[in-house]
Design an enzyme around this catalytic site. Structure first.
Site, PDB file in Angstrom:
ATOM      1  N   ASP A   1      19.032 -78.911  37.677  1.00  0.00           N
ATOM      2  CA  ASP A   1      19.235 -77.477  37.856  1.00  0.00           C
ATOM      3  C   ASP A   1      17.912 -76.755  38.060  1.00  0.00           C
ATOM      4  O   ASP A   1      17.122 -76.601  37.119  1.00  0.00           O
ATOM      5  CB  ASP A   1      19.947 -76.912  36.624  1.00  0.00           C
ATOM      6  CG  ASP A   1      20.298 -75.442  36.753  1.00  0.00           C
ATOM      7  OD1 ASP A   1      20.158 -74.896  37.862  1.00  0.00           O
ATOM      8  OD2 ASP A   1      20.718 -74.845  35.742  1.00  0.00           O
TER       9      ASP A   1
ATOM     10  N   ASP B   1      19.151 -73.358  44.458  1.00  0.00           N
ATOM     11  CA  ASP B   1      19.803 -73.776  43.216  1.00  0.00           C
ATOM     12  C   ASP B   1      20.484 -75.130  43.403  1.00  0.00           C
ATOM     13  O   ASP B   1      21.564 -75.221  43.976  1.00  0.00           O
ATOM     14  CB  ASP B   1      20.819 -72.709  42.798  1.00  0.00           C
ATOM     15  CG  ASP B   1      21.462 -73.020  41.448  1.00  0.00           C
ATOM     16  OD1 ASP B   1      21.088 -74.029  40.829  1.00  0.00           O
ATOM     17  OD2 ASP B   1      22.317 -72.236  41.020  1.00  0.00           O
TER      18      ASP B   1
END
Length: 411
Positions: free
Chosen positions: A103, A294
């Protein structure tokens, strides 16, 4: 006679000095070679969460949870939880292994604690996703941290205690005293995902409770202060398996084009930069807007106006039961490209990337987009895996920039 002895002694000194120089050259060469070594970890793709939930009859529960989340949070994201690319890590001595979500939009490492308190927190048997848990009593290198933590998983709270541990990446990158969280309460959405936690590779501005982020401790160990992400494709996309590579401290010259276009970061705390424009079909949007990269977002987040334009350009229909936009799967390769303009360069994304086969009825496939909030808070776009699969990302920590290079697909 004395002269001959002096000459002989001088020759011996020269030979000794020569030997010392050669040894020094060898050692310097060894150091240079060692410092140039990079480390790589395979990335695994979990497949589509929606596809799993549809198959197991749990999709209505998922939609209900998402509606509750949207009503209760001020975060600008509606949903970006459909896919995960995962990496394997180890914590503790002897090592305890975990599979975690990669992440770049968070800056904290956390894994599930053996004494978790949430209902069915060690996995959902019906989804066959039993989870590995961290047990501090089994590790000789465990250290207590500074109290407790509250982190976020798709906008919902994760809580537990802070600690420090020996942390291993790519089977050989060893980091001592890494701050991390051992999670004891987690949201239901986490339980449905086949991950044991999250490896946050975001920037220090997003650190939790003043902890040192994974990148804070990792970057000083690398020859180049960067990491490269290549996300491979799997067909059909709902399947799971090895699907890419994360390379620490080097560029990936095998899976990514050698031509890299860099764009400076301009969003505080995120791997964020400016988008100059977007186009699909006859629709164009020439406007500077903030985007973030992301890796934990399977889909692309876009402003409502753009979502409407994509729907119009593709002829997509809204499925009120599934709350998705769909097109016939037969159109997966024939729909128009998405064109993102970044730093003056166009980056096309083909329809095979943004149309996803979830195994829906009537041979329908889903568009991989979600709507962003229209408020002025936060980025206007989220470029998730739908975009990253087309373009390798070089997260250049040392120069605070992102490099984009055409990805080579193995499919």
């Amino acid at each position: 006679m004395q002269h001959k002895k002096d000459v002989k002694a001088q020759e011996m000194r020269q030979q000794k000095n020569f030997g010392n120089v050669m040894n020094l050259i060898f050692l310097l060469s060894l150091i240079t070679l060692t410092s140039a070594i990079s480390y790589s970890s395979p990335i695994q793709r979990t497949g589509s969460l929606r596809a799993k939930l549809l198959k197991n009859g749990k999709y209505p529960e998922f939609l209900a949870a998402q509606k509750k989340l949207r009503a209760a949070t001020s975060q600008p994201f509606l949903d970006y939880s459909d896919d995960y690319y995962r990496v394997k890590i180890e914590l503790g001595t002897p090592p305890q292994g975990f599979t975690v979500s990669l992440d770049t939009a968070s800056s904290f490492l956390w894994v599930l604690d053996v004494n978790c308190k949430s209902k069915n927190c060690k996995g959902d048997p019906s989804l066959n996703n039993e989870k590995d848990t961290y047990n501090n009593s089994d590790s000789t290198t465990f250290q207590c941290g500074a109290g407790t933590f509250v982190a976020q998983f798709d906008g919902q709270p994760v809580t537990g205690y802070l600690a420090k541990e020996t942390f291993t990446l790519a089977n050989s990158l060893n980091i001592r005293n890494q701050d991390f969280g051992s999670a004891q309460t987690v949201p239901d959405l986490y339980l449905e995902q086949p991950v044991d936690g999250v490896l946050g590779f975001g920037l220090p501005a997003m650190a939790v409770n003043g902890t040192k982020t994974p990148l804070d401790t990792l970057m000083p160990l690398l020859d180049l202060k960067l990491f490269t992400v290549w996300m491979d494709k799997i067909t059909p996309k709902s399947m799971a398996g090895n699907a890419g590579l994360i390379t620490y401290g080097a560029l990936d010259s095998v899976n990514c084009d050698s031509k890299i276009n860099y764009v400076p970061l301009n969003v505080m705390g995120y791997w964020g930069f400016a988008l100059d424009g977007f186009a699909i079909g006859t629709f164009t949007r020439q406007r500077k807007e903030q985007v973030i990269s992301d890796t934990a977002s399977g889909w692309i987040g876009a402003p409502p106006t753009v979502i409407s334009a994509i729907v119009k350009a593709t002829g997509a229909k809204y499925d009120w039961n599934l709350e998705l936009y769909t097109v016939p799967c037969s159109q997966m390769t024939t729909q128009p490209d998405l064109i993102f303009t970044i730093n003056g360069i166009d980056y096309p994304v083909k329809s095979v990337e943004y149309i996803l086969d979830l195994g829906l009825d009537n041979k329908q496939c889903a568009l991989t987009f979600f709507g962003m909030s229209s408020s002025s808070f936060g980025p206007a776009w989220v470029l998730g895996d739908t975009f990253i699969r087309s373009y390798c990302h070089v997260y250049d920590y040392g120069n605070m920039r992102i490099g984009l290079a055409k990805a080579h697909s193995s499919v």
